[in-house]
Design a protein around this motif. Structure first.
Motif, PDB file in Angstrom:
ATOM      1  N   GLY A   1      22.328  63.990  42.637  1.00 14.65           N
ATOM      2  CA  GLY A   1      21.816  64.291  41.311  1.00 14.65           C
ATOM      3  C   GLY A   1      22.105  65.662  40.769  1.00 14.65           C
ATOM      4  O   GLY A   1      22.622  66.541  41.450  1.00 14.65           O
ATOM      5  N   THR A   2      21.745  65.798  39.522  1.00 15.46           N
ATOM      6  CA  THR A   2      21.873  67.040  38.774  1.00 15.46           C
ATOM      7  C   THR A   2      20.609  67.213  37.957  1.00 15.46           C
ATOM      8  O   THR A   2      20.091  66.248  37.404  1.00 15.46           O
ATOM      9  N   GLY A   3      20.099  68.414  37.903  1.00 11.49           N
ATOM     10  CA  GLY A   3      18.887  68.670  37.132  1.00 11.49           C
ATOM     11  C   GLY A   3      18.873  70.071  36.570  1.00 11.49           C
ATOM     12  O   GLY A   3      19.715  70.901  36.899  1.00 11.49           O
ATOM     13  N   TRP A   4      17.924  70.333  35.721  1.00 11.35           N
ATOM     14  CA  TRP A   4      17.770  71.657  35.132  1.00 11.35           C
ATOM     15  C   TRP A   4      17.408  72.669  36.212  1.00 11.35           C
ATOM     16  O   TRP A   4      16.677  72.359  37.157  1.00 11.35           O
ATOM     17  N   GLY A   5      17.893  73.882  36.068  1.00 12.68           N
ATOM     18  CA  GLY A   5      17.454  74.961  36.931  1.00 12.68           C
ATOM     19  C   GLY A   5      16.015  75.324  36.564  1.00 12.68           C
ATOM     20  O   GLY A   5      15.564  75.044  35.458  1.00 12.68           O
ATOM     21  N   PHE A   6      15.305  75.907  37.485  1.00 15.07           N
ATOM     22  CA  PHE A   6      13.937  76.289  37.201  1.00 15.07           C
ATOM     23  C   PHE A   6      13.730  77.748  37.563  1.00 15.07           C
ATOM     24  O   PHE A   6      14.069  78.139  38.684  1.00 15.07           O
ATOM     25  N   PRO A   7      13.206  78.556  36.684  1.00 16.82           N
ATOM     26  CA  PRO A   7      12.829  78.220  35.311  1.00 16.82           C
ATOM     27  C   PRO A   7      14.067  77.949  34.471  1.00 16.82           C
ATOM     28  O   PRO A   7      15.146  78.432  34.787  1.00 16.82           O
ATOM     29  N   PRO A   8      13.920  77.170  33.401  1.00  8.99           N
ATOM     30  CA  PRO A   8      15.077  76.827  32.571  1.00  8.99           C
ATOM     31  C   PRO A   8      15.776  78.072  32.026  1.00  8.99           C
ATOM     32  O   PRO A   8      15.116  79.009  31.581  1.00  8.99           O
ATOM     33  N   GLU A   9      17.093  78.066  32.133  1.00  7.35           N
ATOM     34  CA  GLU A   9      17.899  79.168  31.612  1.00  7.35           C
ATOM     35  C   GLU A   9      18.883  78.600  30.606  1.00  7.35           C
ATOM     36  O   GLU A   9      19.559  77.609  30.890  1.00  7.35           O
ATOM     37  N   PHE A  10      18.980  79.243  29.467  1.00  2.00           N
ATOM     38  CA  PHE A  10      19.907  78.803  28.446  1.00  2.00           C
ATOM     39  C   PHE A  10      21.108  79.731  28.456  1.00  2.00           C
ATOM     40  O   PHE A  10      20.961  80.947  28.363  1.00  2.00           O
ATOM     41  N   GLN A  11      22.297  79.154  28.591  1.00  2.00           N
ATOM     42  CA  GLN A  11      23.526  79.930  28.600  1.00  2.00           C
ATOM     43  C   GLN A  11      24.094  79.908  27.180  1.00  2.00           C
ATOM     44  O   GLN A  11      24.669  78.910  26.738  1.00  2.00           O
ATOM     45  N   ILE A  12      23.902  81.013  26.480  1.00  2.00           N
ATOM     46  CA  ILE A  12      24.219  81.070  25.059  1.00  2.00           C
ATOM     47  C   ILE A  12      25.713  80.938  24.801  1.00  2.00           C
ATOM     48  O   ILE A  12      26.119  80.208  23.903  1.00  2.00           O
ATOM     49  N   LYS A  13      26.541  81.599  25.572  1.00  2.00           N
ATOM     50  CA  LYS A  13      27.991  81.540  25.332  1.00  2.00           C
ATOM     51  C   LYS A  13      28.536  80.125  25.509  1.00  2.00           C
ATOM     52  O   LYS A  13      29.392  79.689  24.763  1.00  2.00           O
ATOM     53  N   GLN A  14      28.053  79.413  26.520  1.00  2.00           N
ATOM     54  CA  GLN A  14      28.515  78.048  26.761  1.00  2.00           C
ATOM     55  C   GLN A  14      27.729  77.021  25.943  1.00  2.00           C
ATOM     56  O   GLN A  14      28.060  75.845  25.958  1.00  2.00           O
ATOM     57  N   LYS A  15      26.653  77.469  25.285  1.00  2.00           N
ATOM     58  CA  LYS A  15      25.781  76.604  24.495  1.00  2.00           C
ATOM     59  C   LYS A  15      25.264  75.419  25.322  1.00  2.00           C
ATOM     60  O   LYS A  15      25.390  74.259  24.941  1.00  2.00           O
ATOM     61  N   CYS A  16      24.718  75.771  26.481  1.00  2.00           N
ATOM     62  CA  CYS A  16      24.185  74.728  27.355  1.00  2.00           C
ATOM     63  C   CYS A  16      23.038  75.280  28.194  1.00  2.00           C
ATOM     64  O   CYS A  16      22.719  76.454  28.134  1.00  2.00           O
ATOM     65  N   ILE A  17      22.455  74.417  28.974  1.00  2.00           N
ATOM     66  CA  ILE A  17      21.367  74.768  29.871  1.00  2.00           C
ATOM     67  C   ILE A  17      21.917  74.853  31.285  1.00  2.00           C
ATOM     68  O   ILE A  17      22.746  74.028  31.679  1.00  2.00           O
TER      69      ILE A  17
END
Length: 137
Positions: free
Chosen positions: A9-25
């Motif tokens: 599986g794949t899941g969100w990192g915790f705590p959630p981090e938003f990568q602004i340059k890649q426009k993704c989580i």
């Protein structure tokens, strides 16, 4: 990089981090996702997740208990049960709790486990303690 083993599986990192340059989580995959999931499971209180009220370990309730063999056995049982019900990707081989720093208020929880899909063995060390609010910004 695509996962070779989709079951892990794949899941969100915790705590959630938003990568602004890649426009993704920021996402975690495979073994890293399992270890993050275990860390979240061990640090979550029962009832904290509204949609899954039985998720967690409630280790916080034991924070000021006297450290003895009975408590250690109870903590091991709590962790084994939580993993059994909420982390189907692994089998617990052994849980060991170190008593090296009892006066510091710290338990070192070492979990040896086997990933079912790959049959590979891994371990995780989880330091359980409460930090004082002295390092606040």
């Amino acid at each position: 990089m695509k996962s070779k083993i989709p079951f892990l599986g794949t899941g969100w990192g915790f705590p959630p981090e938003f990568q602004i340059k890649q426009k993704c989580i920021k996402m975690l995959s495979d073994e890293e996702d399992i270890e993050s999931s275990l860390s979240i499971l061990l640090s979550t209180r029962l009832g904290e997740r509204v949609m899954v009220p039985d998720y967690g370990c409630n280790l916080d309730e034991l924070l000021f208990e006297g450290l003895n063999r009975t408590l250690i056995t109870y903590v091991v049982e709590l962790i084994e049960t939580a993993i059994l019900y909420h982390e189907p990707r692994i089998d617990v081989i052994k849980i060991d709790i170190s008593e090296t720093e009892p006066l510091e208020g710290k338990l070192i929880i070492e979990i040896d486990y086997r990933i079912r899909a790959t049959n590979s063995r891994r371990n995780m060390v989880f330091p359980f303690y409460k930090e004082e609010g002295t390092d606040l910004n």
